[in-house]
Design a protein around this motif. Structure first.
Motif, PDB file in Angstrom:
ATOM      1  N   SER A  91     -10.951   0.605   0.764  1.00  0.00           N
ATOM      2  CA  SER A  91     -10.149   0.388  -0.436  1.00  0.00           C
ATOM      3  C   SER A  91      -9.788   1.698  -1.125  1.00  0.00           C
ATOM      4  N   LYS A  94      -6.507   3.246   0.369  1.00  0.00           N
ATOM      5  CA  LYS A  94      -5.384   2.349   0.134  1.00  0.00           C
ATOM      6  C   LYS A  94      -4.991   2.306  -1.340  1.00  0.00           C
ATOM      7  N   ALA A  95      -5.985   2.260  -2.232  1.00  0.00           N
ATOM      8  CA  ALA A  95      -5.694   2.265  -3.663  1.00  0.00           C
ATOM      9  C   ALA A  95      -5.115   3.612  -4.080  1.00  0.00           C
ATOM     10  N   ALA A  98      -1.554   3.685  -3.020  1.00  0.00           N
ATOM     11  CA  ALA A  98      -0.784   2.791  -3.892  1.00  0.00           C
ATOM     12  C   ALA A  98      -0.499   3.453  -5.237  1.00  0.00           C
ATOM     13  N   ALA A 127       2.249  -1.951  -3.994  1.00  0.00           N
ATOM     14  CA  ALA A 127       1.318  -0.965  -4.555  1.00  0.00           C
ATOM     15  C   ALA A 127       0.655  -1.511  -5.817  1.00  0.00           C
ATOM     16  N   ARG A 129       0.162  -4.650  -6.570  1.00  0.00           N
ATOM     17  CA  ARG A 129      -0.785  -5.707  -6.174  1.00  0.00           C
ATOM     18  C   ARG A 129      -2.099  -5.098  -5.687  1.00  0.00           C
ATOM     19  N   ILE A 130      -2.004  -4.011  -4.918  1.00  0.00           N
ATOM     20  CA  ILE A 130      -3.221  -3.340  -4.433  1.00  0.00           C
ATOM     21  C   ILE A 130      -4.033  -2.797  -5.604  1.00  0.00           C
ATOM     22  N   ASP A 134      -7.841  -3.907  -6.920  1.00  0.00           N
ATOM     23  CA  ASP A 134      -8.896  -2.942  -6.601  1.00  0.00           C
ATOM     24  C   ASP A 134      -9.894  -2.856  -7.751  1.00  0.00           C
TER      25      ASP A 134
END
Length: 323
Positions: A91, A94-95, A98, A127, A129-130, A134
């Motif tokens: 995460s 990815k966060a 984003a 982005a 939504r991520i 998170d």
């Protein structure tokens, strides 16, 4: 099978990435990512140090050429494409990617002539939504909003942009800096009222904070409860507006006009009380107080008025005194 470096090599990669980021050697970090792009463990460690460096802390930072290239390389790694390591570790990159997309989008919108291609609308939505899903990002945003409301600590540019505070916060800083009225009028079209801007920021931050948790911490609830009690006093006894603890910023925050007639102020205070009371019901699960408070108060008023009417009707006709 994908080759994974041994523990000693991973430690060496981690130290190199940390050192390069401290020196802002983004090309060097990019070379590490290219070399170990198929290793989930190596990319995870590099991404962890990128996360700590907060490379997208402002829209301007996110738009730097070296940082844009670095995130481009990161997006092409195996971990970002279809990594299967610990979801919590996965995460972080990815966060972080984003957040870079989100901040870069804001920069390009503010500077349309910068020559940077704006991220696609769907990419920006993904982005968001991520980021909203998170836990680490949400916890940090909550902490910053709480510190702002309780201790006046400035929130990060990301939190300002994500929760609709950015424009008002720029305006607030301009007012705090003592910018001259002519400059303010030229820049914003008018001379904003400092109290109005501050109240608007507070209400925006409160709404954002309450959306991020089921029940806010007790000190926050205690602070709002004091304001609820003030609103109740103002609605029941409008003359209490002259009490020493009724400050102008409080009245502005809740839309109560000190110069209005009493009956108008009563309606304004009651409407503000009902709104805040409903927020307490949602935040704490307690029963609503508004109907009980204002129903009882109206009942007392009606009784007093009826008693006054009866006393006038039953008053004996006294004899007129002569000279």
């Amino acid at each position: 099978m994908i080759y994974e470096p041994d523990w000693k090599t991973l430690e060496n990669i981690s130290e190199q990435a940390k050192d390069m980021l401290e020196k802002r050697d983004y090309e060097g970090v990019g070379r590490l990512l290219r070399r170990y792009g198929e290793s989930e463990d190596a990319v995870s460690r590099i991404a962890f140090h990128m996360h700590k460096a907060d490379l997208s802390r402002t829209p301007e930072k996110a738009a730097e050429k070296g940082i844009m290239q670095l995130f481009g390389i990161l997006s092409g790694t195996y971990l970002m494409r279809n990594g299967r390591i610990n979801p919590e570790e996965n995460s972080i990159p990815k966060a972080m990617a984003a957040k870079h997309t989100f901040m870069l989008d804001h920069y390009v919108r503010e500077h349309p002539d910068c020559g940077i291609a704006r991220p696609e609308a769907e990419e920006v939505k993904a982005a968001v939504r991520i980021l909203d899903g998170d836990t680490m990002t949400q916890d940090k945003a909550f902490s910053e909003l709480y510190d702002y409301l309780m201790m006046c600590q400035p929130p990060s540019p990301y939190v300002q942009l994500r929760y609709g505070m950015a424009e008002d916060y720029k305006l607030y800083q301009a007012l705090e800096s003592g910018m001259e009225a002519e400059t303010l009028k030229e820049k914003y079209g008018t001379v904003p009222d400092h109290t109005v801007v501050s109240a608007r920021l507070t209400k925006t931050a409160e709404k954002a904070l309450e959306s991020l948790c089921n029940r806010p911490p007790n000190p926050y609830l205690d602070q709002l409860n004091e304001e609820l009690e003030k609103l109740g006093r103002l609605a029941v006894n409008p003359k209490s507006i002259d009490d020493f603890f009724i400050y102008n910023d409080f009245l502005v925050k809740y839309g109560i006009d000190r110069k209005s007639p009493e009956e108008v102020r009563i309606r304004q205070a009651e409407a503000a009380y009902r709104e805040l009371d409903a927020r307490f019901v949602k935040m704490t699960g307690r029963r609503p107080y508004a109907d009980e408070l204002f129903g009882r108060n109206r009942q007392k008023t009606d009784v007093a008025e009826n008693a006054g009417d009866r006393s006038l009707r039953n008053k004996p006709k006294g004899r007129r005194m002569g000279m």
